[in-house]
Design an enzyme around this catalytic site. Structure first.
Site, PDB file in Angstrom:
ATOM      1  N   TRP A  81       0.574  -1.305   0.096  1.00  0.00           N
ATOM      2  CA  TRP A  81      -0.207   0.127   0.026  1.00  0.00           C
ATOM      3  C   TRP A  81       0.847   1.509  -0.312  1.00  0.00           C
ATOM      4  O   TRP A  81       1.859   1.295   0.421  1.00  0.00           O
ATOM      5  CB  TRP A  81      -1.037  -0.175   0.878  1.00  0.00           C
ATOM      6  CG  TRP A  81      -1.939   1.393   1.411  1.00  0.00           C
ATOM      7  CD1 TRP A  81      -2.876   1.747   0.727  1.00  0.00           C
ATOM      8  CD2 TRP A  81      -2.170   2.165   2.014  1.00  0.00           C
ATOM      9  NE1 TRP A  81      -3.151   2.615   1.375  1.00  0.00           N
ATOM     10  CE2 TRP A  81      -3.090   2.640   2.135  1.00  0.00           C
ATOM     11  CE3 TRP A  81      -1.382   1.502   3.942  1.00  0.00           C
ATOM     12  CZ2 TRP A  81      -3.494   3.769   3.551  1.00  0.00           C
ATOM     13  CZ3 TRP A  81      -1.979   2.721   4.641  1.00  0.00           C
ATOM     14  CH2 TRP A  81      -3.333   4.067   4.695  1.00  0.00           C
ATOM     15  N   ASP A 119      -1.475  -5.583   9.290  1.00  0.00           N
ATOM     16  CA  ASP A 119      -2.092  -4.691   8.520  1.00  0.00           C
ATOM     17  C   ASP A 119      -3.503  -5.459   8.041  1.00  0.00           C
ATOM     18  O   ASP A 119      -4.008  -6.051   7.125  1.00  0.00           O
ATOM     19  CB  ASP A 119      -1.689  -3.896   7.438  1.00  0.00           C
ATOM     20  CG  ASP A 119      -2.759  -2.795   7.040  1.00  0.00           C
ATOM     21  OD1 ASP A 119      -3.977  -2.291   7.425  1.00  0.00           O
ATOM     22  OD2 ASP A 119      -2.341  -1.996   6.618  1.00  0.00           O
ATOM     23  N   LYS A 144     -13.716  -0.462   5.347  1.00  0.00           N
ATOM     24  CA  LYS A 144     -14.249  -0.997   3.991  1.00  0.00           C
ATOM     25  C   LYS A 144     -15.443  -2.220   4.060  1.00  0.00           C
ATOM     26  O   LYS A 144     -16.909  -2.243   4.189  1.00  0.00           O
ATOM     27  CB  LYS A 144     -13.092  -2.293   3.250  1.00  0.00           C
ATOM     28  CG  LYS A 144     -12.236  -1.589   2.498  1.00  0.00           C
ATOM     29  CD  LYS A 144     -10.980  -0.432   2.660  1.00  0.00           C
ATOM     30  CE  LYS A 144     -10.650   0.098   2.180  1.00  0.00           C
ATOM     31  NZ  LYS A 144      -8.899   0.985   2.652  1.00  0.00           N
TER      32      LYS A 144
HETATM   33  C1  LMR Z   1      -6.917   2.030  -1.025  1.00  0.00           C
HETATM   34  O1  LMR Z   1      -5.334   1.735  -1.004  1.00  0.00           O
HETATM   35  O2  LMR Z   1      -7.211   2.594  -1.864  1.00  0.00           O
HETATM   36  C2  LMR Z   1      -7.325   2.048   0.056  1.00  0.00           C
HETATM   37  O3  LMR Z   1      -6.569   1.898   1.887  1.00  0.00           O
HETATM   38  C3  LMR Z   1      -7.767   4.044   1.247  1.00  0.00           C
HETATM   39  C4  LMR Z   1      -6.477   4.300   1.018  1.00  0.00           C
HETATM   40  O4  LMR Z   1      -6.706   5.785   1.948  1.00  0.00           O
HETATM   41  O5  LMR Z   1      -5.289   4.246   0.455  1.00  0.00           O
END
Ligand code: LMR
Length: 397
Positions: free
Chosen positions: A130, A211, A246
């Site tokens: 992420w 996570d 989510k």
């Molecule tokens: C994403 O990866 O799109 C979500 O987890 C929202 C975010 O905060 O980035």
């Protein structure tokens, strides 16, 4: 002083949403940020959540502060959701949970706590991961390293490379793992692979930080916790950052939690006492509403059943969109193999589209996806599938 600063880069995910909002193209499609949309392209308030909200508002008598670590009922509900109501850990006293503003808030509290007490410990994040992970830990003062995760040749988990890399991490470092629905690849370890990871972590005395932002959106609420349970079985201690954005659709309420499993009940209380200092220094104490809604849903059998069905419906719609996406690309004559997308789990499809194709999708077709080629499948609908696949076919040709 302040005029020395130049413009910072926009956020790779939320910055896309800003750019999307400004785009005048009437046919634009936003598949960037991980937000669920229903078949009409709307991000709904879940029916179970709407009912719980009414009850919370009717019962509310004060806006007084919560405790630094939030509501005990919420903490208990979170622990049951993570480990299962009858898990031995729950009655052991070894598990403590602090309510947090979203999964990001939980990660940041964990980062501050780790930095404060384990100076020199580094955090290892998957490559890719992420887009916000590295920044959260770096800005908390922690050194960040990466371990290999994804084999782009086979579109699967690079389990040997992953275990080999972790086998060389110094004891006392922290390894960030995605509980399920890995963001951005959608590729999760099997139970056997989780066991391999857990045994390397145990042998090297590494601390897992899980996570857990998509519980229920992969294979099922309990099924998605399988990896976490394997870690909890093999290791004496771990941290979990939960997000309910989510699976409860509570994005803007910012509801999450930091859960700590410690080797003893006494150690758990000691850790919590320090985590509370990190919280107090960050945002003092958490916002109440979203967590009260979740506690109400999870503790009322009828609402809980309704919620579980709603999570199942979201999960099934995402799976249908995966299949339709692959079929539509094929029908458009796209030669590249995309069937692996049906094997990925959770909201995202890691499409394999490159930087130039991502750019062309945005500039020429008004289709917004994240830089590394991550597409939010949960934002696809039967309406936008045709124009989306036409655009992808065009940038691939
Ligand atoms: C994403 O990866 O799109 C979500 O987890 C929202 C975010 O905060 O980035």
């Amino acid at each position: 002083m302040l005029e020395q600063l130049s413009l910072a880069p926009s956020d790779p995910i939320l910055g896309l949403t800003d750019a999307f909002r400004k785009d005048p193209n009437p046919n634009k499609i936003n598949l960037g940020v991980g937000v669920y949309k229903d078949e009409k392209g709307h991000t709904p308030i879940l029916a179970s959540v709407a009912k719980a909200r009414q009850r919370v508002l009717a019962a509310e008598t004060t806006k007084n502060y919560l405790a630094i670590d939030g509501s005990p009922e919420y903490s208990h509900a979170v622990q049951e959701l993570l480990f299962g109501a009858d898990h031995a850990l729950l009655s052991s006293g070894r598990v403590v949970t602090a309510q947090a503003p979203g999964g990001t808030g939980a990660l940041r509290v964990a980062a501050d706590f780790l930095h404060q007490h384990f100076t020199g410990s580094r955090v290892w994040i998957s490559e890719p991961t992420w887009a916000n992970h590295g920044q959260i830990f770096r800005l908390a003062g922690i050194q960040v390293q990466t371990y290999p995760y994804f084999d782009a040749q086979t579109n699967s988990l690079a389990i040997d490379a992953l275990c080999h890399a972790l086998d060389h991490v110094p004891p006392g470092d922290v390894v960030l793992l995605h509980g399920c629905c890995h963001n951005p690849t959608g590729v999760d370890p099997t139970a056997e692979e989780w066991r391999r990871i857990a045994s390397v972590l145990a042998a090297r005395q590494l601390l897992p930080l899980v996570d857990f932002a998509y519980q229920g959106l992969g294979r099922g609420l309990r099924e998605d916790a399988a990896g976490l349970l394997i870690l909890a079985e093999a290791l004496p201690e771990l941290l979990v950052a939960s997000s309910f954005s989510k699976n409860f659709g509570l994005y803007n309420e910012r509801v999450g939690a930091l859960t700590i499993v410690a080797p003893t009940a006494e150690a758990a209380q000691q850790v919590l006492s320090h985590v509370k200092i990190s919280i107090r220094a960050n945002y003092s104490n958490p916002p109440a509403h979203g967590a009260a809604v979740i506690t109400t849903v999870l503790s009322d059998p009828q609402l809980r059943q309704e919620w579980e069905e709603e999570v199942k419906a979201m999960r099934e719609r995402i799976a249908q969109m995966r299949a339709l996406f692959v079929a539509t690309l094929k029908a458009k004559g796209v030669k590249r193999e995309f069937s692996f997308i049906e094997r990925q789990q959770g909201m995202f499809s890691f499409s394999g589209l490159g930087k130039e194709q991502v750019e062309a999708l945005r500039q020429q077709h008004g289709v917004y996806i994240v830089g590394g080629g991550r597409i939010n499948v949960a934002g696809m609908t039967r309406q936008n599938m045709e124009p989306l696949c036409t655009a992808i076919a065009a940038v691939l040709s």
